[in-house]
Design a protein around this motif. Structure first.
Motif, PDB file in Angstrom:
ATOM      1  N   ARG A 183      -9.368  76.814  72.332  1.00 32.98           N
ATOM      2  CA  ARG A 183     -10.774  75.789  73.516  1.00 32.98           C
ATOM      3  C   ARG A 183     -12.158  75.149  71.995  1.00 32.98           C
ATOM      4  O   ARG A 183     -12.548  74.617  72.206  1.00 32.98           O
ATOM      5  CB  ARG A 183     -10.747  75.862  74.688  1.00 32.98           C
ATOM      6  CG  ARG A 183     -11.196  74.618  75.611  1.00 32.98           C
ATOM      7  CD  ARG A 183     -11.229  75.111  76.892  1.00 32.98           C
ATOM      8  NE  ARG A 183     -10.153  75.068  77.509  1.00 32.98           N
ATOM      9  CZ  ARG A 183      -9.781  76.706  77.884  1.00 32.98           C
ATOM     10  NH1 ARG A 183     -10.028  77.234  77.840  1.00 32.98           N
ATOM     11  NH2 ARG A 183      -8.306  76.443  78.740  1.00 32.98           N
ATOM     12  N   GLN A 184     -12.748  76.390  72.332  1.00 27.96           N
ATOM     13  CA  GLN A 184     -13.638  76.857  71.304  1.00 27.96           C
ATOM     14  C   GLN A 184     -13.826  76.143  70.317  1.00 27.96           C
ATOM     15  O   GLN A 184     -15.051  75.307  69.886  1.00 27.96           O
ATOM     16  CB  GLN A 184     -14.236  77.798  71.217  1.00 27.96           C
ATOM     17  CG  GLN A 184     -15.689  78.228  70.881  1.00 27.96           C
ATOM     18  CD  GLN A 184     -16.998  77.766  71.553  1.00 27.96           C
ATOM     19  OE1 GLN A 184     -17.058  77.644  73.165  1.00 27.96           O
ATOM     20  NE2 GLN A 184     -17.378  76.407  71.251  1.00 27.96           N
ATOM     21  N   MET A 185     -12.788  76.994  69.060  1.00 32.83           N
ATOM     22  CA  MET A 185     -13.035  75.897  67.760  1.00 32.83           C
ATOM     23  C   MET A 185     -12.782  74.634  67.849  1.00 32.83           C
ATOM     24  O   MET A 185     -13.135  73.860  66.441  1.00 32.83           O
ATOM     25  CB  MET A 185     -11.799  76.891  67.397  1.00 32.83           C
ATOM     26  CG  MET A 185     -11.917  78.491  67.078  1.00 32.83           C
ATOM     27  SD  MET A 185     -10.500  79.250  65.443  1.00 32.83           S
ATOM     28  CE  MET A 185      -9.627  79.641  66.770  1.00 32.83           C
ATOM     29  N   ASN A 186     -11.722  73.945  69.416  1.00 30.86           N
ATOM     30  CA  ASN A 186     -11.660  72.916  68.924  1.00 30.86           C
ATOM     31  C   ASN A 186     -12.482  71.739  69.545  1.00 30.86           C
ATOM     32  O   ASN A 186     -13.359  70.981  68.933  1.00 30.86           O
ATOM     33  CB  ASN A 186     -10.625  71.915  69.820  1.00 30.86           C
ATOM     34  CG  ASN A 186     -10.205  70.779  70.351  1.00 30.86           C
ATOM     35  OD1 ASN A 186      -9.949  70.214  68.761  1.00 30.86           O
ATOM     36  ND2 ASN A 186     -10.181  70.565  71.533  1.00 30.86           N
ATOM     37  N   ALA A 187     -13.850  72.268  70.199  1.00 29.37           N
ATOM     38  CA  ALA A 187     -15.384  71.917  70.224  1.00 29.37           C
ATOM     39  C   ALA A 187     -16.708  71.633  69.523  1.00 29.37           C
ATOM     40  O   ALA A 187     -16.609  70.842  69.303  1.00 29.37           O
ATOM     41  CB  ALA A 187     -15.547  73.211  71.838  1.00 29.37           C
TER      42      ALA A 187
END
Length: 225
Positions: A183-187
């Motif tokens: 989720r963080q890497m996607n953001a």
């Protein structure tokens, strides 16, 4: 090369002449994020060369409409491949309103910073002044930028940052931890890079289909919020 980006090639020559060897001038073309650096002068400043990938800052800008507002950034803190702090500013190159490239200047301020520090120390002897760090944590709206020499290096750096934030080694991550990491890497726009799924899977020690499942769930949650 995008025709709008190509128009800035003469500016690279001009800025190199005007600014001198402690200023790196970089022209990005976002047609190929894995090799977005199409021209670079004084590459010793960051440790990069033509063909280097887009930075984490670039990915965040392309993934966040708010960050992409305006025509340029204010001065922000970045780091060379070797970890040296630099001061950076970027101009957004647009084609029909879409950001298609950047013209960036990265300045090695180490000599000025050292001189400022020494001046502060000398002043404290006579005036009992206490000075804080010369380079603070100010870094612009998207956080500190880190320069990388490859996509794999950028993914590894992203994973390391997540490990540091959680206090866990990637091997210790639960399914929820892995979902949060994706989720963080996607953001942060990591998955804008071709091949990022495979590299994230390798770094996390899981299969590519597992990464895709986490990514789909993260994106569904993002769209539903």
């Amino acid at each position: 090369m995008n025709s709008e980006v190509a128009k800035f090639l003469p500016m690279v020559d001009f800025l190199e002449t005007v600014l001198g060897s402690n200023n790196e001038i970089v022209l990005h073309d976002f047609s190929d994020l894995e090799h977005s650096v199409v021209d670079i002068r004084n590459g010793h400043v960051s440790g990069r060369h033509a063909g280097a990938p887009a930075t984490d800052f670039v990915l965040k800008v392309l993934n966040d409409d708010e960050l992409a507002g305006g025509d340029h950034t204010t001065s922000y803190l970045s780091h060379s491949v070797a970890g040296k702090p630099l001061r950076s500013v970027s101009y957004f190159i647009r084609d029909g309103g879409k950001i298609v490239g950047m013209l960036c200047i990265n300045t090695d301020t180490s000599l000025i910073d050292e001189l400022q520090y020494l001046t502060a120390q000398i002043g404290s002897v006579y005036h009992s002044l206490t000075k804080g760090p010369i380079l603070d944590a100010e870094s612009g709206p998207a956080g500190i930028e880190h320069f990388s020499t490859s996509t794999d290096d950028l993914v590894r750096r992203s994973v390391s940052a997540i490990e540091a934030a959680t206090g866990k080694a990637i091997e210790e991550f639960s399914a929820d931890d892995r979902l949060e990491a994706v989720r963080q890497m996607n953001a942060d726009g990591v998955f804008l890079l071709k091949g990022a799924v495979a590299q994230v899977a390798e770094a996390m020690g899981i299969s590519e289909p597992s990464v895709y499942r986490y990514l789909q769930k993260a994106r569904r949650e993002s769209q539903g919020s």
